[in-house]
Write a protein that holds these residues in place. Structure first.
Motif, mmCIF file in Angstrom:
data_model
loop_
_atom_site.group_PDB
_atom_site.id
_atom_site.type_symbol
_atom_site.label_atom_id
_atom_site.label_comp_id
_atom_site.label_asym_id
_atom_site.label_seq_id
_atom_site.Cartn_x
_atom_site.Cartn_y
_atom_site.Cartn_z
ATOM 1 N N SER A 1 3.986 -4.017 -9.292
ATOM 2 C CA SER A 1 4.463 -2.894 -8.491
ATOM 3 C C SER A 1 4.067 -3.003 -7.020
ATOM 4 C CB SER A 1 3.919 -1.584 -9.069
ATOM 5 O OG SER A 1 2.491 -1.586 -9.062
ATOM 6 N N ASP A 2 3.029 -3.780 -6.719
ATOM 7 C CA ASP A 2 2.595 -3.913 -5.329
ATOM 8 C C ASP A 2 3.465 -4.888 -4.543
ATOM 9 O OD1 ASP A 2 0.693 -3.284 -3.231
ATOM 10 O OD2 ASP A 2 -0.006 -5.352 -3.431
ATOM 11 N N VAL A 3 4.254 -5.706 -5.236
ATOM 12 C CA VAL A 3 5.080 -6.706 -4.547
ATOM 13 C C VAL A 3 6.270 -6.019 -3.894
ATOM 14 C CG1 VAL A 3 6.502 -8.767 -4.817
ATOM 15 C CG2 VAL A 3 4.367 -8.537 -6.117
ATOM 16 N N ALA A 4 6.391 -6.175 -2.602
ATOM 17 C CA ALA A 4 7.492 -5.632 -1.809
ATOM 18 C C ALA A 4 7.427 -6.290 -0.449
ATOM 19 C CB ALA A 4 7.384 -4.106 -1.683
ATOM 20 N N GLY A 5 8.410 -6.009 0.389
ATOM 21 C CA GLY A 5 8.325 -6.466 1.766
ATOM 22 C C GLY A 5 7.306 -5.630 2.519
ATOM 23 N N ARG A 6 6.898 -6.097 3.676
ATOM 24 C CA ARG A 6 5.978 -5.354 4.534
ATOM 25 C C ARG A 6 6.475 -5.438 5.980
ATOM 26 N NH1 ARG A 6 4.243 -4.621 0.041
ATOM 27 N NH2 ARG A 6 2.092 -4.190 -0.599
ATOM 28 N N SER A 7 6.422 -4.306 6.676
ATOM 29 C CA SER A 7 6.718 -4.309 8.109
ATOM 30 C C SER A 7 5.516 -3.745 8.839
ATOM 31 C CB SER A 7 7.983 -3.496 8.405
ATOM 32 O OG SER A 7 7.899 -2.184 7.887
ATOM 33 N N PHE A 8 5.249 -4.275 10.046
ATOM 34 C CA PHE A 8 3.998 -3.976 10.728
ATOM 35 C C PHE A 8 4.089 -4.433 12.184
ATOM 36 C CE2 PHE A 8 3.584 -7.700 7.806
ATOM 37 C CZ PHE A 8 3.844 -8.685 8.744
ATOM 38 N N HIS A 9 3.054 -4.099 12.950
ATOM 39 C CA HIS A 9 2.912 -4.655 14.285
ATOM 40 C C HIS A 9 2.492 -6.123 14.143
ATOM 41 C CE1 HIS A 9 3.332 -1.273 17.133
ATOM 42 N NE2 HIS A 9 2.927 -0.523 16.110
ATOM 43 N N ASN A 10 3.245 -7.006 14.744
ATOM 44 C CA ASN A 10 2.973 -8.438 14.622
ATOM 45 C C ASN A 10 1.545 -8.779 15.049
ATOM 46 O OD1 ASN A 10 3.001 -11.178 16.400
ATOM 47 N ND2 ASN A 10 4.232 -11.450 14.557
ATOM 48 N N GLY A 11 1.104 -8.201 16.165
ATOM 49 C CA GLY A 11 -0.223 -8.522 16.677
ATOM 50 C C GLY A 11 -1.342 -8.106 15.735
ATOM 51 N N ARG A 12 -1.204 -6.965 15.100
ATOM 52 C CA ARG A 12 -2.237 -6.505 14.164
ATOM 53 C C ARG A 12 -2.345 -7.463 12.974
ATOM 54 N NH1 ARG A 12 -0.488 -0.091 13.718
ATOM 55 N NH2 ARG A 12 -0.664 0.420 15.942
ATOM 56 N N PHE A 13 -1.200 -7.902 12.482
ATOM 57 C CA PHE A 13 -1.183 -8.822 11.338
ATOM 58 C C PHE A 13 -1.852 -10.147 11.707
ATOM 59 C CE2 PHE A 13 1.436 -11.988 8.835
ATOM 60 C CZ PHE A 13 0.792 -11.769 7.628
ATOM 61 N N ILE A 14 -1.511 -10.683 12.868
ATOM 62 C CA ILE A 14 -2.091 -11.962 13.291
ATOM 63 C C ILE A 14 -3.592 -11.839 13.498
ATOM 64 C CG2 ILE A 14 -2.177 -13.597 15.226
ATOM 65 C CD1 ILE A 14 0.839 -13.375 15.438
ATOM 66 N N GLN A 15 -4.034 -10.738 14.101
ATOM 67 C CA GLN A 15 -5.471 -10.573 14.322
ATOM 68 C C GLN A 15 -6.225 -10.500 13.003
ATOM 69 O OE1 GLN A 15 -5.658 -11.646 17.381
ATOM 70 N NE2 GLN A 15 -7.239 -10.158 17.921
ATOM 71 N N ARG A 16 -5.648 -9.845 11.990
ATOM 72 C CA ARG A 16 -6.288 -9.788 10.673
ATOM 73 C C ARG A 16 -6.421 -11.183 10.073
ATOM 74 N NH1 ARG A 16 -9.095 -6.707 7.630
ATOM 75 N NH2 ARG A 16 -7.736 -6.728 5.802
ATOM 76 N N MET A 17 -5.373 -12.007 10.244
ATOM 77 C CA MET A 17 -5.429 -13.367 9.696
ATOM 78 C C MET A 17 -6.443 -14.209 10.461
ATOM 79 S SD MET A 17 -1.405 -14.092 8.911
ATOM 80 C CE MET A 17 -1.703 -15.283 7.622
ATOM 81 N N ARG A 18 -6.505 -14.036 11.770
ATOM 82 C CA ARG A 18 -7.506 -14.772 12.559
ATOM 83 C C ARG A 18 -8.918 -14.382 12.141
ATOM 84 N NH1 ARG A 18 -4.887 -14.026 18.633
ATOM 85 N NH2 ARG A 18 -3.232 -15.616 18.451
ATOM 86 N N GLU A 19 -9.127 -13.067 11.960
ATOM 87 C CA GLU A 19 -10.459 -12.597 11.562
ATOM 88 C C GLU A 19 -10.859 -13.172 10.210
ATOM 89 O OE1 GLU A 19 -10.011 -8.392 11.615
ATOM 90 O OE2 GLU A 19 -9.899 -8.255 13.816
ATOM 91 N N LYS A 20 -9.911 -13.232 9.289
ATOM 92 C CA LYS A 20 -10.238 -13.748 7.959
ATOM 93 C C LYS A 20 -10.532 -15.243 8.023
ATOM 94 C CE LYS A 20 -9.181 -13.427 3.135
ATOM 95 N NZ LYS A 20 -8.619 -12.585 2.086
ATOM 96 N N ALA A 21 -9.753 -15.983 8.834
ATOM 97 C CA ALA A 21 -10.026 -17.417 8.975
ATOM 98 C C ALA A 21 -11.389 -17.645 9.607
ATOM 99 C CB ALA A 21 -8.926 -18.069 9.811
ATOM 100 N N ALA A 22 -11.760 -16.797 10.580
ATOM 101 C CA ALA A 22 -13.027 -16.972 11.289
ATOM 102 C C ALA A 22 -14.237 -16.657 10.424
ATOM 103 C CB ALA A 22 -13.044 -16.096 12.539
#
Length: 471
Positions: free
Chosen positions: A156-177
């Motif tokens: 049920s959690d699988v769906a598309g997601r829409s968001f601010h591009n910058g917020r998404f990228i910063q979250r991925m950078r933080e997780k990689a770091a």
């Protein structure tokens, strides 16, 4: 009465056997040629092999790096986390680590969300006010239809997601770091992966770019606006080209107005505002008209060129391109991030041991293109496989190119059927022929640009199917 000509079955089998023999001979000759070439190269490079291995080992020891990634966007950050989690020492080079501010890259298809789960990055869409997307709503000439993603077989959690591009990228950078073996600094490594986006400075050295700019996006943000269909992306089939609406937060709706060509009305002198109010606004659903006008009056209007570039790699040992630096599609399809994440999954598995939709949706004075556009809307409105099939392709839940070709021509044939019923006329027959011809003119150049083998028989493509550039 016409007579039937009988064909001797022995002739048929002889022809097939000859064809099979010819194919086998061609494969053998190609393999022999490849072995001969490899032997010739081996004679030249054999004496340097030891020294090259020594240099690579020394590089690894001195730099402490296995992989360098250029660019920390969606592809770069996700790849850094994936390779770092796999134990590799990764260094990421990014020219600007502040939060990006873009008007595209804000819609992740369900197929892309599944890739996030596969990569262990699904929490990157949390805590950024991301909105669930369950499908699309199409609008044309006062009519509308909804197209839901075929998600019945998924969690049920699988769906598309829409968001601010910058917020998404910063979250991925933080997780990689958070990984101790992922760093952001300059270094040398045996493998460099270029993920520096659509404005890549290194693209020309690693591929043969053929960038096309079919149109521009004009971006606005509508605040405190309720879309007619919740949790759906909205596509307005306007004249001269589509208009997109989708939520990027709980209080904001992104609007992207497609303007054909490479030039848009100037913003500074008010020409853009007049164009949006007088040409675009009258074609919008009533619920969106006033918020759209308010967004124009606020004045925060932004533009961006839409780029399209088929993959045309120039294999270079020790380096490869990923993401928008390697391959771009018109943003209307919303599949860019999903493709990048899918490529990362493929690359992760490999390293374990170590423009059709846009043209159909755009308005055209040509009667055949108008019929194709209307046929597309009506075909999707039929429901069943006529809607779930194309939407599965669009959502990246079905990545098979053959399905794209079949549904594309199904739309064309459906359009011809509409023309010929109930009574065909010479004019309608001629338009039907042009519809089929126009459909072929859209899809076949795409197949040619991508490559027949790459699209339909990817397993037959060797890792390096082109010779590296000569020094």
């Amino acid at each position: 009465m016409a007579t039937m000509v009988a064909i001797d079955p022995h002739v048929v089998w002889t022809f097939l056997a000859s064809l099979l023999g010819f194919l086998l001979l061609s494969l053998l000759r190609r393999r022999n040629y490849g072995n001969a070439t490899a032997n010739d190269k081996g004679k030249v490079t054999k004496k340097n092999k030891t020294s090259e291995n020594h240099v690579s080992e020394e590089c690894l020891k001195s730099s402490g790096t296995d992989v360098i990634i250029v660019g920390a966007g969606v592809a770069g950050a996700a790849l850094a986390h994936t390779l770092g989690k796999g134990g590799r020492r990764v260094r990421v080079i990014e020219r600007d680590l502040t939060e990006p501010d873009r008007i595209v890259g804000e819609l992740l298809q369900p197929g892309g969300y599944l890739k996030l789960i596969d990569l262990g990055l699904e929490d990157c869409v949390e805590e950024i006010d991301a909105q669930r997307v369950l499908g699309y709503a199409l609008f044309k000439d006062g009519k509308n239809t909804t197209l839901s993603y075929p998600l019945e077989q998924f969690h049920s959690d699988v769906a598309g997601r829409s968001f601010h591009n910058g917020r998404f990228i910063q979250r991925m950078r933080e997780k990689a770091a958070t990984l101790p073996n992922v760093q952001l600094e300059q270094a040398h490594a045996p493998l460099t992966i270029v993920c520096d986006g659509c404005f890549s400075n290194l693209r020309r050295t690693l591929c043969k770019p053929q960038v096309e700019v079919p149109s521009c996006f004009v971006g606005l943000i509508l605040e405190n606006c309720d879309l007619p269909f919740a949790n759906h992306g909205h596509v307005i089939l306007a004249d001269p080209s589509p208009i997109l609406f989708y939520q990027i937060s709980s209080t904001e709706v992104r609007c992207l107005v497609d303007v054909p060509g490479q030039k848009v009305p100037p913003i500074a002198n008010g020409a853009m505002a007049n164009y949006l109010k007088n040409v675009v606004a009258p074609q919008l659903p009533p619920e969106l008209h006033d918020p759209f006008i308010s967004a124009i009056d606020k004045g925060n209007i932004r533009t961006m060129l839409n780029r399209s570039m088929p993959a045309n790699p120039q294999p270079t040992p020790g380096a490869l391109l990923m993401g928008d630096a390697f391959n771009m599609r018109h943003p209307l399809t919303g599949g860019g991030m999903t493709v990048a994440l899918s490529d990362i999954v493929i690359l992760r598995d490999l390293l374990k041991p170590l423009r059709a939709l846009y043209k159909v949706f755009s308005a055209s004075p040509d009667q055949a293109r108008k019929e194709m556009r209307q046929a597309c809307f009506d075909y999707l409105s039929l429901g069943g496989v006529c809607s779930t099939g194309p939407v599965a392709l669009l959502s990246c839940l079905n990545p098979h190119p053959l399905s794209l070709v079949l549904h594309f021509f199904a739309v064309a044939i459906y359009g011809v059927g509409r023309l010929l019923l109930p009574f065909p006329s010479p004019k309608r027959i001629w338009i039907g022929v042009r519809v089929i011809w126009g459909a072929a003119g859209i899809i076949f150049p795409i197949i040619k640009a991508e490559g027949v083998r790459q699209m339909f028989f990817p397993a037959t493509i060797p890792a390096y199917h082109r010779a590296p550039p000569a020094n």
